[in-house]
Design an enzyme around this catalytic site. Structure first.
Site, PDB file in Angstrom:
ATOM      1  N   ASP A   1      -6.445  -1.525  -5.059  1.00 41.23           N
ATOM      2  CA  ASP A   1      -7.954  -1.663  -4.125  1.00 41.23           C
ATOM      3  C   ASP A   1      -8.871  -0.726  -5.012  1.00 41.23           C
ATOM      4  O   ASP A   1     -10.073  -0.644  -4.489  1.00 41.23           O
ATOM      5  CB  ASP A   1      -7.158  -0.882  -2.870  1.00 41.23           C
ATOM      6  CG  ASP A   1      -6.563  -1.864  -1.929  1.00 41.23           C
ATOM      7  OD1 ASP A   1      -6.601  -2.811  -2.461  1.00 41.23           O
ATOM      8  OD2 ASP A   1      -6.025  -1.150  -1.331  1.00 41.23           O
TER       9      ASP A   1
ATOM     10  N   ASP B   1       0.892  -1.164  -0.051  1.00 43.75           N
ATOM     11  CA  ASP B   1      -0.427   0.089   0.230  1.00 43.75           C
ATOM     12  C   ASP B   1       0.962   1.185  -0.297  1.00 43.75           C
ATOM     13  O   ASP B   1       1.994   1.584   0.578  1.00 43.75           O
ATOM     14  CB  ASP B   1      -0.370   0.083   1.722  1.00 43.75           C
ATOM     15  CG  ASP B   1      -2.261  -1.342   0.991  1.00 43.75           C
ATOM     16  OD1 ASP B   1      -2.533  -1.291   0.154  1.00 43.75           O
ATOM     17  OD2 ASP B   1      -2.444  -1.775   2.030  1.00 43.75           O
TER      18      ASP B   1
END
Length: 170
Positions: free
Chosen positions: A147, A119
């Site tokens: 995502d 991330d």
């Protein structure tokens, strides 16, 4: 089936964009290191999520996480892949499903390569005066392009299904 094969470029494109963006961040930043992109609201911050959505299940044993994420990932790929390639799938739904599939593939590849999802998109607000209220600090969970593709695909799929639903008669 032949006419649906070009559609595979959509999830593969999402996978490629996600992979290349993560590769760039992994080569640029150390874990937990940040780089301001828009000071006061957006950074690139490298993190690894070994859990599920919003970091849930990070405390679960690694073997259990691996089993759950593998089964869930394969089930999602199977279902969404079937719907994506099915002959009668409308165009809007196919686009949404392509985004979801690309995101699933991107995060799944991370788990295979790193044992966690990479991330790096870090959205936050510090010291924002809206007139009626003041936000001293608000921080969203760090996320990635996969995502984003999954969320955008899910929203588009919901809208497509609502639009396709037959109107109820009074």
């Amino acid at each position: 089936m032949k006419s649906r094969l070009p559609w595979l470029l959509l999830p593969l494109g999402v996978l490629a964009a996600d992979y290349l963006s993560k590769l760039m961040v992994l080569r640029t930043l150390a874990e937990h290191q940040s780089m301001a992109v828009i000071p006061g609201c957006f950074n690139l911050t490298l993190g690894f999520n070994s859990g599920a959505i919003f970091g849930s299940l990070q405390g679960a044993p690694r073997g259990l996480r691996t089993l759950l994420f593998t089964l869930a990932g394969l089930a999602a790929l199977g279902y969404f892949g079937w719907e994506f390639l099915r002959a009668g799938t409308p165009r809007r739904q196919r686009i949404a499903l392509g985004l979801i599939l690309g995101g699933i593939l991107g995060n799944g590849l991370d788990r295979l390569q790193h044992g966690a999802v990479v991330d790096f998109l870090d959205v936050y607000v510090r010291d924002l005066n809206l007139g009626f209220t003041r936000i001293q600090e608000w921080h969203y969970w760090t996320f990635n392009l996969a995502d984003s593709a999954i969320v955008c695909g899910a929203v588009l799929l919901g809208l497509a299904l609502l639009k396709a639903a037959p109107a109820e008669k009074p």
